[in-house]
Motif scaffolding. Structure first.
Motif, PDB file in Angstrom:
ATOM      1  N   UNK A   3     -50.145 -87.302 -10.558  1.00 44.97           N
ATOM      2  CA  UNK A   3     -48.838 -87.738 -10.060  1.00 44.97           C
ATOM      3  C   UNK A   3     -47.713 -87.316 -11.011  1.00 44.97           C
ATOM      4  N   UNK A   4     -47.924 -87.547 -12.288  1.00 43.68           N
ATOM      5  CA  UNK A   4     -46.904 -87.183 -13.281  1.00 43.68           C
ATOM      6  C   UNK A   4     -46.668 -85.670 -13.274  1.00 43.68           C
ATOM      7  N   UNK A   5     -47.756 -84.909 -13.228  1.00 38.18           N
ATOM      8  CA  UNK A   5     -47.602 -83.453 -13.229  1.00 38.18           C
ATOM      9  C   UNK A   5     -46.858 -82.967 -11.988  1.00 38.18           C
ATOM     10  N   UNK A   6     -47.154 -83.580 -10.863  1.00 36.44           N
ATOM     11  CA  UNK A   6     -46.482 -83.126  -9.643  1.00 36.44           C
ATOM     12  C   UNK A   6     -44.991 -83.462  -9.689  1.00 36.44           C
ATOM     13  N   UNK A  50     -39.171 -79.225 -12.413  1.00 35.63           N
ATOM     14  CA  UNK A  50     -39.070 -77.874 -12.973  1.00 35.63           C
ATOM     15  C   UNK A  50     -38.536 -76.901 -11.926  1.00 35.63           C
ATOM     16  N   UNK A  51     -38.940 -77.094 -10.700  1.00 36.19           N
ATOM     17  CA  UNK A  51     -38.416 -76.243  -9.625  1.00 36.19           C
ATOM     18  C   UNK A  51     -36.907 -76.465  -9.452  1.00 36.19           C
ATOM     19  N   UNK A  52     -36.495 -77.715  -9.445  1.00 31.36           N
ATOM     20  CA  UNK A  52     -35.063 -78.040  -9.291  1.00 31.36           C
ATOM     21  C   UNK A  52     -34.268 -77.510 -10.480  1.00 31.36           C
ATOM     22  N   UNK A  53     -34.803 -77.712 -11.676  1.00 33.80           N
ATOM     23  CA  UNK A  53     -34.045 -77.385 -12.887  1.00 33.80           C
ATOM     24  C   UNK A  53     -34.231 -75.961 -13.393  1.00 33.80           C
ATOM     25  N   UNK A  54     -35.267 -75.280 -12.912  1.00 32.40           N
ATOM     26  CA  UNK A  54     -35.471 -73.877 -13.279  1.00 32.40           C
ATOM     27  C   UNK A  54     -36.373 -73.677 -14.481  1.00 32.40           C
ATOM     28  N   UNK A  70     -48.847 -73.500 -22.904  1.00 26.38           N
ATOM     29  CA  UNK A  70     -48.903 -72.809 -21.602  1.00 26.38           C
ATOM     30  C   UNK A  70     -50.326 -72.844 -21.049  1.00 26.38           C
ATOM     31  N   UNK A  71     -51.303 -72.656 -21.930  1.00 25.91           N
ATOM     32  CA  UNK A  71     -52.702 -72.708 -21.512  1.00 25.91           C
ATOM     33  C   UNK A  71     -53.045 -74.081 -20.914  1.00 25.91           C
ATOM     34  N   UNK A  72     -52.612 -75.115 -21.579  1.00 25.24           N
ATOM     35  CA  UNK A  72     -52.893 -76.476 -21.083  1.00 25.24           C
ATOM     36  C   UNK A  72     -52.186 -76.737 -19.751  1.00 25.24           C
ATOM     37  N   UNK A  73     -50.949 -76.267 -19.669  1.00 27.43           N
ATOM     38  CA  UNK A  73     -50.195 -76.478 -18.429  1.00 27.43           C
ATOM     39  C   UNK A  73     -50.891 -75.765 -17.267  1.00 27.43           C
ATOM     40  N   UNK A  74     -51.302 -74.530 -17.507  1.00 32.76           N
ATOM     41  CA  UNK A  74     -51.956 -73.770 -16.439  1.00 32.76           C
ATOM     42  C   UNK A  74     -53.325 -74.357 -16.105  1.00 32.76           C
ATOM     43  N   UNK A 117     -47.328 -76.402  -8.100  1.00 29.19           N
ATOM     44  CA  UNK A 117     -45.923 -75.978  -8.176  1.00 29.19           C
ATOM     45  C   UNK A 117     -45.662 -75.271  -9.510  1.00 29.19           C
ATOM     46  N   UNK A 118     -46.130 -75.886 -10.570  1.00 27.46           N
ATOM     47  CA  UNK A 118     -45.904 -75.317 -11.899  1.00 27.46           C
ATOM     48  C   UNK A 118     -46.567 -73.949 -12.026  1.00 27.46           C
ATOM     49  N   UNK A 119     -47.799 -73.850 -11.541  1.00 26.53           N
ATOM     50  CA  UNK A 119     -48.502 -72.561 -11.587  1.00 26.53           C
ATOM     51  C   UNK A 119     -47.705 -71.472 -10.892  1.00 26.53           C
ATOM     52  N   UNK A 120     -47.154 -71.800  -9.739  1.00 25.42           N
ATOM     53  CA  UNK A 120     -46.406 -70.791  -8.989  1.00 25.42           C
ATOM     54  C   UNK A 120     -45.100 -70.429  -9.699  1.00 25.42           C
ATOM     55  N   UNK A 121     -44.468 -71.395 -10.343  1.00 26.94           N
ATOM     56  CA  UNK A 121     -43.254 -71.078 -11.108  1.00 26.94           C
ATOM     57  C   UNK A 121     -43.599 -70.148 -12.276  1.00 26.94           C
ATOM     58  N   UNK A 122     -44.686 -70.447 -12.967  1.00 27.49           N
ATOM     59  CA  UNK A 122     -45.100 -69.582 -14.083  1.00 27.49           C
ATOM     60  C   UNK A 122     -45.393 -68.163 -13.578  1.00 27.49           C
TER      61      UNK A 122
END
Lengths: 113, 113, 113, 113, 113, 113
Positions: free
Chosen positions: C80-83, C89-93, F15-19, F25-30
């Motif tokens: 939940x936190x990650x989403x 991150x999408x909103x803020x870039x 970055x490794x941990x995030x991925x 969403x984050x993966x696609x932004x990266x």
């Protein structure tokens, strides 16, 4: 008939032109933007609250208008929307107040559409 | 009759609606906002200078307009206001210039109200 | 032991000093800040999501840390936190990404406190 | 006839008033602004790309309009401008999109001036 | 001996390197920056208040530190500085609070230098 | 061995941990972030200039560091980088100067890596 329709018409017209421009990065951002607010680990309500309040602290009137429209569709009450915007105004400061005025006006207009 | 009255009328109308909404957080922010600019350890002039320049670096046209109106009431000279806005433009960068244009226009209009 | 305790210790120590300073405006902002995140028209979960994501798009590491701590207490899952942070991150870039790194590190640390 | 002329007329008129005000700091910022975009270690094209994209991530519509006008004069293609704005939207986030809409509209209008 | 000296040493060292780089635009900005805070239509006190509060709402710790140092030199009282920072926190929102903590710490340290 | 390696190590690790977190969403932004800076209608040099200056006006030290590293790899001269950063400082204002200090320090360090 007022600010809601004006906003939606302009937004629709320009989004179409932007997508027609074959700009790959922009297309992918738009695509990601559409997907990000669908249900996932968080429900749609939570995501729209995030969208609304992040838009407000970043002081983007059009983004606020878009998410207010979504909040109306989803069935948020005026009390809930106002409280969310209250927290955002506290976080973002009195500099947010002019945007709050336009948000209140838009939300009121949304009740009559 | 022009941008000063338009601004004041819209601001007054929407503030009334916002306060009528019984949103507790927002009400308290508005209340605090009113009190913050009264004389304390700093005089009213210093506080309005702070309000004006912080509004300008944060690039909020309506906030700038509000504080320009107050600066006029308090008796700031055009030279003082321009110098304050000059410092703010230096701090905030050339990105502030479009807001400076609108601020100059509004200040000029204020002389004729 | 590490960044969570460091953050909490410094935050606690300095908040105490700030409140001891008898600065009326600041005291009222702190007071309002405490009240704003309690249950109202929105539940505490929604408010913490707002606090977390608004902090992230405004790129305030300490604010993010504070709300991550609260999200942990309330029982948010990592998904939940990650989403929520993904939407922010999408909103803020991509400019938000360095703050996302520090947020991930802090959230991981919070699991071991 | 439309947004390009409106923008240029208002910008010209207000810049004249600002420069006539004898505000030393502002005059020097304007002077520096004019010089900064001339060829130096970087060519004029690179500098206009910087001006355009920095204006977009800082979400200043008038600044974007000004640099779009310059990009048109210099001979940037629509593909180049769109790609630059795509990178800026990625850096600045979806909050930039409403400004992107107005930028697309203005660029289209510039083709007919 | 603490954060004041660290800040001043690093600032001095890097400013020297920046000015030695023969970057014309940057040199002129630095030069303008030095001149802008000298007495003009506004006195030095007013200008430092502007510098301090604009730095705080823009959330730049180093800028806040610099202007706190100047405010100390000029003879501002703790009550005056705190009130100015209170207004800035109201304008900029709770997102400013972490910067306020560091500002309080720095101001306290300045009393012992 | 100093700030360049520290930055790269932390960035790589997180970055490794995030991925690894499977946050879609984050993966696609990266992923989009990686693709956006490759050659397209604009060459890689232009894109890195955009990345560097947008990062600077948005005052993100880590983003500036990342793009300075890229600018070094691509072969930008110190004069070119300084001029780009000069334009960005003009656009973003003196509030950018503390970030400029850290950027100069990092660029200097990059010459010795």
């Amino acid at each position: 008939m007022g600010i809601v329709e004006d906003f939606n018409r302009y937004r629709g017209k320009m989004n179409e032109k932007i997508l027609a421009s074959d700009s790959l990065i922009i297309k992918r951002i738009f695509n990601l933007d559409t997907n990000a607010y669908t249900e996932g680990a968080l429900d749609v309500r939570s995501k729209e609250l995030i969208g609304l309040t992040c838009s407000l602290v970043l002081r983007c009137d059009d983004c606020v208008r878009y998410h207010l429209g979504k909040c109306k569709e989803i069935g948020f009450s005026t009390e809930e929307v106002n409280e969310a915007m209250g927290v955002a105004t506290l976080v973002g400061g009195t500099i947010v107040i002019p945007h709050l005025r336009r948000a209140f006006e838009y939300w009121e207009e949304l009740q009559h559409v």
